[in-house]
Design a protein around this motif. Structure first.
Motif, PDB file in Angstrom:
ATOM      1  N   ASN B  31       0.827  -1.211   0.000  1.00 23.75           N
ATOM      2  CA  ASN B  31       0.000   0.000   0.000  1.00 23.75           C
ATOM      3  C   ASN B  31       0.860   1.259   0.000  1.00 23.75           C
ATOM      4  O   ASN B  31       1.816   1.371   0.772  1.00 23.75           O
ATOM      5  N   TYR B  94       2.707   1.285   3.536  1.00 27.18           N
ATOM      6  CA  TYR B  94       2.076   0.480   4.581  1.00 27.18           C
ATOM      7  C   TYR B  94       1.985  -0.949   4.070  1.00 27.18           C
ATOM      8  O   TYR B  94       1.480  -1.176   2.967  1.00 27.18           O
ATOM      9  N   ASP B  99      -4.430  -8.691   9.233  1.00 28.03           N
ATOM     10  CA  ASP B  99      -4.770  -7.984  10.451  1.00 28.03           C
ATOM     11  C   ASP B  99      -4.499  -6.504  10.220  1.00 28.03           C
ATOM     12  O   ASP B  99      -3.524  -5.950  10.693  1.00 28.03           O
ATOM     13  N   THR B 100      -5.388  -5.898   9.452  1.00 27.65           N
ATOM     14  CA  THR B 100      -5.212  -4.487   9.114  1.00 27.65           C
ATOM     15  C   THR B 100      -5.081  -3.659  10.375  1.00 27.65           C
ATOM     16  O   THR B 100      -5.819  -3.843  11.325  1.00 27.65           O
ATOM     17  N   GLY B 101      -4.132  -2.760  10.371  1.00 28.56           N
ATOM     18  CA  GLY B 101      -3.923  -1.935  11.546  1.00 28.56           C
ATOM     19  C   GLY B 101      -2.782  -2.437  12.402  1.00 28.56           C
ATOM     20  O   GLY B 101      -2.388  -1.780  13.356  1.00 28.56           O
ATOM     21  N   ARG B 102      -2.257  -3.596  12.065  1.00 30.07           N
ATOM     22  CA  ARG B 102      -1.143  -4.126  12.843  1.00 30.07           C
ATOM     23  C   ARG B 102       0.075  -3.231  12.689  1.00 30.07           C
ATOM     24  O   ARG B 102       0.889  -3.126  13.589  1.00 30.07           O
ATOM     25  N   TYR B 103       0.194  -2.602  11.541  1.00 30.04           N
ATOM     26  CA  TYR B 103       1.372  -1.794  11.262  1.00 30.04           C
ATOM     27  C   TYR B 103       1.009  -0.315  11.180  1.00 30.04           C
ATOM     28  O   TYR B 103      -0.115   0.044  10.911  1.00 30.04           O
ATOM     29  N   GLU B 104       2.027   0.501  11.355  1.00 25.60           N
ATOM     30  CA  GLU B 104       1.838   1.928  11.179  1.00 25.60           C
ATOM     31  C   GLU B 104       2.240   2.308   9.761  1.00 25.60           C
ATOM     32  O   GLU B 104       2.919   1.563   9.074  1.00 25.60           O
TER      33      GLU B 104
END
Lengths: 114, 116
Positions: B31, B94, B99-104
């Motif tokens: 992304n 990104y 698990d969307t949101g696991r990373y910044e």
């Protein structure tokens, strides 16, 4: 719809004072993630913290602490004993569990006066 | 260390010119995003891309287009620059995750564009 509100546009504090930056969010999702970023004068956003919606434990990292309260939809950020190097724009952000779009607040500009 | 680079830190263009802003990331992220940052308005999403040749409009796509021919590169194009496009432009990347949101998001240093 998702929304993140940072009502404080600008804050000035004298060095060594404590300061709290407010973040209020809106979402109908039960699973989501909240973030804080710091943008120093150089311009690049720096990641500070991530929180998922199931973890309401407060977190402390050195002089930084975060207070996540689902009951008030808030994720506030406190800097203890502020320093001049803390001067920056701080952004709060939210992402849904089912999407890849981040929703940012409008930012709070913090100035720490020596 | 994740690195997101942008082709220019400062750019001055004339009204009507075609402007290319380039962003490159070195971490194989799926992304990529283009934001515009204006005082009092925070970061507003212009476009994002979740794969090569794929793109999605963000909140303010008017007057902009994007290109993603290679995974590591995401270009923002101003077809005919106007003075109201004077702004700070930030690129971010990104990684894909179930698990969307696991990373910044990882941000580049920004390009401050002035259109005169």
């Amino acid at each position: 719809a998702q929304k993140v509100t940072q009502a404080q546009t600008e804050i000035s504090v004298v060095e060594k004072e404590d300061v709290t930056l407010d973040c209020v969010y809106e979402t109908r999702d039960t699973t989501y993630y909240l973030f804080w970023y710091k943008q120093p004068p150089s311009g690049e956003l720096v990641f500070l913290i991530r929180r998922n919606s199931f973890d309401e434990q407060n977190e402390i990292s050195g002089r930084y602490s975060w207070n996540f309260q689902k009951s008030t939809s808030s994720f506030n950020f406190t800097i203890t004993a502020s320093q001049v190097v803390d001067s920056a724009v701080y952004f709060c952000a939210l992402i849904r569990d089912t999407g890849n779009q981040f929703y940012f607040g409008t930012g709070t500009s913090l100035t720490v006066i020596p | 260390d994740v690195k997101v680079t942008q082709s220019s830190r400062y750019l001055v263009k004339r009204t009507g010119e075609k402007v290319f802003l380039e962003c490159v990331q070195d971490m194989d992220h799926e992304n990529m995003f283009w934001y515009r940052q204006d005082p009092g308005l925070g970061l507003r999403l212009i476009y994002f891309s979740y794969d090569v040749k794929m793109k999605e409009k963000g909140d303010i796509p008017e007057g902009y287009s994007v290109s993603r021919e290679k995974k590591e590169r995401f270009s923002l194009i101003l077809e005919s620059a106007s003075t109201n496009q004077t702004s700070m432009y930030l690129c971010a990347s990104y990684p894909y995750s179930l698990d969307t949101g696991r990373y910044e998001q990882y941000f580049g240093p920004g390009t401050r564009l002035t259109v005169t």
